[in-house]
Design an enzyme around this catalytic site. Sequence first.
Site, PDB file in Angstrom:
ATOM      1  N   GLY A   1       0.791  -1.217   0.000  1.00  0.00           N
ATOM      2  CA  GLY A   1       0.000   0.000   0.000  1.00  0.00           C
ATOM      3  C   GLY A   1       0.830   1.277   0.000  1.00  0.00           C
ATOM      4  O   GLY A   1       2.059   1.257   0.111  1.00  0.00           O
ATOM      5  N   HIS A   2       0.136   2.402  -0.084  1.00  0.00           N
ATOM      6  CA  HIS A   2       0.789   3.702  -0.149  1.00  0.00           C
ATOM      7  C   HIS A   2       1.532   4.023   1.155  1.00  0.00           C
ATOM      8  O   HIS A   2       1.094   3.665   2.241  1.00  0.00           O
ATOM      9  CB  HIS A   2      -0.234   4.808  -0.447  1.00  0.00           C
ATOM     10  CG  HIS A   2      -1.289   4.954   0.612  1.00  0.00           C
ATOM     11  ND1 HIS A   2      -2.383   4.139   0.701  1.00  0.00           N
ATOM     12  CD2 HIS A   2      -1.407   5.831   1.631  1.00  0.00           C
ATOM     13  CE1 HIS A   2      -3.123   4.493   1.712  1.00  0.00           C
ATOM     14  NE2 HIS A   2      -2.560   5.530   2.314  1.00  0.00           N
TER      15      HIS A   2
END
Length: 363
Positions: free
Chosen positions: A258-259
Amino acid sequence: MRYTVAELAQALGVPALGNADLCITRVAEPAHAGPEDLAIAMKPEYAETLSKGQAKVALLWSGADWQALGLEAAICLDRPRFGMSTISAMVDPGQGYEAGIHPSAIIDPSAELADDVSVGPFTVIGARAKIGAGTVIASHVTIARDVTIGEGSLIHPGVRIYTDVHIGSRAILHGNVVIGGDGFSFVTPEESGVERARSSLGDQGEIKSQAWARIHSLGGVEIGDDVEIGANSTVDRGTVRATRVGSGTKIDNLVQIGHNVVVGQDCLLCAQAAVAGSSKIGRNTVIAGQAGVADNLVIGENVVIGAASAVLSNVPSGRAMLGYPAVKMDTHIESYKGLRRLPRLLKEFAELKKSVTKIGSTD
């Protein structure tokens, strides 16, 4: 490729046993090995099937009685599986990607390609991209503007690399990997039911329908040297700062990063693992298949997270975790043993209850 037993043994730093002039062209399982194959019999139980094949030479464990196995030669190692790393690299014929730049490739004039870069059919390379020497880019790859890829890298078909992604040297990206897609970041004008449920551990309060507003991902992705990423895996770009993957880390197929995530050096992330936004993974950590790490967590160094575990809180360095929610592995095993005993305990309790009831009825 064709090698003598002596050449293979020399590459492994061990003596060749028996007829060192025998030649091999590939590796094979013991039962299916031909006369020019190196049989991979790394354990005694694997060697039991050597007689079903035609192998003359095998990769064996240290101390193996190779002559009793009917072989003409052998290579014996303390860690034969580690030896497979060297041998498999030597006999690998590769994917057969053509050298040079295919005429159907579209390369922006401002892109910089170093010496000996190969670019396959229908690949697109954007403005100001920089590709290091000896890198091989297969067909149908998209490399956006301002991307850098280090020397000696291998980009397999269908890879998509978005803008502002920086990849180190000797990277291997397998088919349909996506690097630098936007993070999954959305917010509501007022506090959402999700936020209330999280803070209250379940109570959403008054539910109000709200539209989700998108938070754009302005950061990039930074990937170190010697990183391998398996097919159909994704690494999202950061919201403001870059998502980072440390040098030497190996990522399996179908993994989601994920970010804003930071993955340390020399980690292993196995198939279908997922790390949610803004979590940090310490170096040398292993996340097994289908395991998940929730957002905004800190996982220490040298951690092992067992298959299908769900990590919902921080994990100190050196700990092995298992279960849902993930707890210390030995704690989970004890809990599981207790759970398996429950049917028997309930049956015993029911019988004891009947006995007590009978005693009470006779008074």
